[in-house]
Each structure stands twice: as C-alpha cells, then as structure tokens.
Design an enzyme around this catalytic site. Structure first.
Site, short mmCIF file in Angstrom:
data_model
loop_
_atom_site.label_atom_id
_atom_site.label_comp_id
_atom_site.label_asym_id
_atom_site.label_seq_id
_atom_site.Cartn_x
_atom_site.Cartn_y
_atom_site.Cartn_z
N ASP A 22 0.86 -1.17 0.00
CA ASP A 22 0.00 0.00 0.00
C ASP A 22 0.90 1.23 0.00
O ASP A 22 2.04 1.18 0.50
CB ASP A 22 -0.86 0.03 1.26
CG ASP A 22 -1.42 -1.34 1.61
OD1 ASP A 22 -1.95 -2.00 0.70
OD2 ASP A 22 -1.32 -1.73 2.79
N ASP A 62 -1.71 -2.63 -4.61
CA ASP A 62 -2.55 -3.13 -3.52
C ASP A 62 -3.37 -1.95 -2.99
O ASP A 62 -4.04 -1.28 -3.78
CB ASP A 62 -1.69 -3.82 -2.45
CG ASP A 62 -2.52 -4.61 -1.46
OD1 ASP A 62 -3.62 -5.07 -1.82
OD2 ASP A 62 -2.09 -4.77 -0.31
N ASP A 74 -4.10 1.43 3.92
CA ASP A 74 -4.72 0.32 4.65
C ASP A 74 -4.46 0.46 6.14
O ASP A 74 -3.32 0.69 6.57
CB ASP A 74 -4.18 -1.03 4.15
CG ASP A 74 -4.86 -1.48 2.85
OD1 ASP A 74 -5.71 -0.73 2.32
OD2 ASP A 74 -4.53 -2.59 2.37
N ARG A 101 -13.67 -0.22 -1.96
CA ARG A 101 -13.02 -0.08 -0.65
C ARG A 101 -12.74 1.38 -0.31
O ARG A 101 -11.60 1.77 -0.09
CB ARG A 101 -11.71 -0.87 -0.58
CG ARG A 101 -11.89 -2.35 -0.83
CD ARG A 101 -10.57 -3.09 -0.56
NE ARG A 101 -10.70 -4.51 -0.84
CZ ARG A 101 -9.70 -5.38 -0.79
NH1 ARG A 101 -8.49 -4.98 -0.48
NH2 ARG A 101 -9.90 -6.65 -1.04
CA CA Z 1 -2.65 -3.90 1.91
CA CA Z 2 -4.04 -7.59 -1.30
#
Ligand code: CA
Ligand code: CA
Length: 446
Positions: A229, A268, A272, A320
C-alpha cells in the site's frame, strides 16, 4: 500512549495540554505554551492535530514530531536520505521529516533508479517460467504456488520490499515542503506498532509490486495479488493522515496485462489501516485512480479500528472507500465522485462488514449516469451504517434504505455509538464537491 513515553519526551505532554487549554480555556497556567504553539502555527512541520479532530485526537492526541530537537529535524530529497532520517538516533525520539520534491523509492543508495529486472537479478525469477509452472492447466486450482519458481518470486519480492517499504517510527511527522510537489513515487510508508505519527502534504504515486503472486484459491477464478500500500498502518495508534494525494498515475490498471484470464494486478491498497490499528484521523486527502483503496481491518477477527474520515475526495475509485470491519468509523463531509476516470470504473464506495459500526454524516456522492444509489454501499449483512444528511447529486438520500431495497445482504440502519470527536462538521453536503476540489489533497497547504 503509555505514561512512560510522556516521561521520556515531556515536549509532547506540554503540547497536548496546550491544545486542550486553548479549547477549554482551562487556565492561565498553560498560556506560555500556547504562545509558543501560536508562533509555530504557521510552520507546517510543527503543526499538531487540533482538539476534537476525530479519533486521533483522543486521549493524548496526535502531535507527531512537534517536539523534535534540531538534531531530529531533517529535510530529505532522496530515498537514502529519507531512510537515514527515519532511523537516526533513538527510535521514538520526536522527529520531523520534511520531504522536498518527489522521492523515487525504487533507487539504490547512490540514487540510481532500480527496475524490476534489477530486483530479479540473481534470484532465478522469470515471469515466463512462473506462468509456465503455475498455469492452472498444469498446477491446478486447489493449492498455492510452491517450489523453485515461487521461492524465486518471493526472494525477488523481498529485495524490492527492502528498498520501497519504509518504516516510520513513533513520534514522527513526515510532511511535504510546500511548493515542491513533494511526495514519494513507488514507495510504501509502514507505520507498524508505532504511536503518534503525522503524514501530511505528500503525493503517493504508483506504489507498484514487481512480483505479484498468483493465488488460484482467491475467489472463483483466482487472483494476482500485490504486496504494497502507499501507506500501511499496522497496530498503529494516534495517526493523522492529512492533505495527501494518492494515485496510481502514471501506471493505470488499464495497462495491466492479464494472465490466466485474470488481471495482473500490480497495486494493492492506497491507505490500509489494519491489525488492531486505532485512533486514526484521515482528513482532506484526495484518493484518485485506484482499485482497492482503503481497508479498515484486514480480517473479520481484527480488533479496535476506531477511524475518522472527513473532507476526503474519492475520484476514479473502484472499491473499498473504505472496506471497514469491526471498529467504530466516522465518515463525514467526504465527496465520492463515481464518474469513470482513466479506465477506473466504480463498483461500490463503502463496504460495512464484520460488525463494523459506521456513522456517515453529510457526505456527497456524485453519481455517474448508469450508476444507482443502491450501489454506493455494500456489506456482508453484519455491518451497520447510521447517520443522515448524505446527498446523491445534491439530494438528501437514505443510502441504507436504497441499498437494502435492492440487496439481499442488508445493512443495519443504527449504530451502538455516537461520535463525539468531531471538528468542522458542515451541516450540509451541498457545497462539498466544489469546496473540496480546492481544499483537499497535496499541494494545498502553504
Ligand atoms: Ca494492503
Ligand atoms: Ca491484497
């Protein structure tokens, strides 16, 4: 924040008192500190999170590296300088990292650019051999790749991780120097089991994994998964992520090839927040041109996860935004623009699962033609979304009712908590698309 940290770094305790004192007028006793704080208010690098500004203002608040001494106040222009500054002196000493211009994370210690081939060198990894070995027609679909080619991939990936995954310790402010297009290309800031961190005024661009892993058991058709991330919080507390821009540019997902019939996904998350992270405020950021944007919780057994998201812009986002589990999440005054951009097509915005309790107030959705109000939320049937004043194209809309009328897995309409740490809640979402187009993202702060 354990009391021992306060003893070690008294500067932070003073400033926490200042913030409280300014708001509650608690007494003349704190005025000398207030004066000092006022003098520094114009200095972005010494700024601290305001009182009541979301979950990160809870308890001892979030002051980052505000109390840094001169020896821990760094200006960095390269990856090598950034890493050195983050590791200098005792871990946990208050430190300020001023990022000047754009840092390329994929560089060696001499600043020379590194490509995927450089990381693969000497590991035996080659994509063609990997594809041959783990083709579902040969390897099947019931087990993860294993053996020499998977080992080589993991070794090459570890070599890239050593370059681009950059750990931020407790009591740190990382801030972009205004007017320099400050940011990090291809990097992944990792705040792991650390407390009191501020990340502001940075552009995070194209954090990309050279070595995606094939997982034939992920979903019905398998998936290519990547590791990094742009910013990862794991077991992190008191974190303020403010006025940053997150983007896949210049490598949009539309240019990813397909292997085994699935997208070879090199990105990704953008931000996060997982593994029992807690007390996080995410404000005035711009999330653009990205698929898996923000996890709050990485499994249904995650814990804590109290997060505030306010005045952020989500544009060209697939999903997301966030996908939230378990915790108490406050979502207010954000703008979600579902218009397709650079090949990114909206799937849903907010996913409520694993019992998460979300309060959503006065957010604004710009709905692209062909998209419906029933497609903005998603869930597993256990998450709750309360709140009011949410608008779709300028009209107040009950998003939960719209979702529940069209979907089998219902979202619970009430939450077990009420936000109290709320700053600058605008009573109407009407003007947000226009005002946030000027006030959110990197490069706004002076
Ligand atoms: Ca991640
Ligand atoms: Ca992932």
């Amino acid at each position: 924040m354990p009391p021992s940290s306060h003893r070690r770094f008294p500067g932070r305790r003073r400033l926490a008192l200042v913030t409280t004192g300014l708001v509650t007028a608690a007494g003349l006793g704190v005025l000398p500190f207030a004066t000092r704080a006022d003098a520094r208010a114009a200095d972005l690098a010494h700024a601290t999170l305001a009182a009541r500004d979301g979950w990160a203002s809870s308890g001892s608040g979030t002051t980052g590296g505000q109390a840094a001494d001169a020896a821990h106040d760094f200006t960095v222009t390269t990856r090598a300088e950034l890493v050195k500054a983050l590791r200098a002196g005792p871990s946990g000493a208050p430190r300020i990292i001023r990022v000047k211009g754009r840092i390329d994370a994929n560089t060696d210690d001499q600043g020379r650019p590194l490509g995927c081939a450089d990381y693969a060198k000497g590991t035996g990894y080659a994509l063609a051999a990997y594809l041959k070995a783990y083709d579902p027609a040969v390897w099947g679909r019931s087990r993860l790749p294993a053996g020499v080619h998977e080992s080589a991939r993991a070794t090459a990936q570890a070599k890239q991780a050593e370059r681009i995954a950059i750990t931020v310790p407790s009591n740190t402010t990382v801030v972009g120097v205004p007017g320099t297009d400050a940011g990090i290309n291809g990097g992944s800031l990792l705040v792991q089991k650390a407390d009191n961190v501020i990340i502001r005024n940075l552009t995070f661009a194209d954090t990309r994994d050279c070595f995606p892993q094939w997982d034939p058991t992920d979903g019905s058709e398998g998936n290519w998964n990547s590791a990094y991330d742009a910013v990862t919080l794991r077991g992190a507390t008191h974190v303020w992520v403010d006025h940053n821009t997150f983007t896949d540019s210049p490598h949009f997902d539309a240019s990813n090839p397909r292997h085994f019939g699935r997208e070879y996904q090199v990105h990704d998350g953008a931000l996060d927040i997982t593994n029992a992270s807690d007390l996080v405020t995410v404000s005035y950021n711009r999330f653009t041109d990205h698929d898996k944007t923000m996890l709050i919780g990485s499994s249904d057994r995650d814990t804590k996860l109290r997060v505030t998201l306010h005045h952020n812009v989500f544009q060209g986002i697939v999903q997301r935004a966030p996908l939230a589990r378990v915790g108490q999440v406050h979502l207010y005054n954000n703008h979600f623009d579902t218009t397709p951009r650079n090949g990114y097509h909206h799937s849903y915005s907010v996913n409520a699962r694993a019992g998460v309790q979300i309060v959503a107030q006065n957010n604004h959705w710009t709905l692209a033609s062909g998209r419906k109000a029933s497609q903005l939320l998603s869930g597993d049937g256990t998450g709750a979304v309360a709140g009011s004043g949410n608008m779709v194209n300028g009209s107040v809309t009950d998003l939960v009712a719209a979702h529940n009328a069209a979907n089998k897995k219902k979202i619970k309409p009430g939450t077990t908590w009420k936000p109290t740490l709320t700053r600058g809640l605008e009573p109407s979402a009407q003007g947000l698309p226009e005002s946030l187009s000027r006030s959110a993202g990197a490069g706004v702060l002076k």
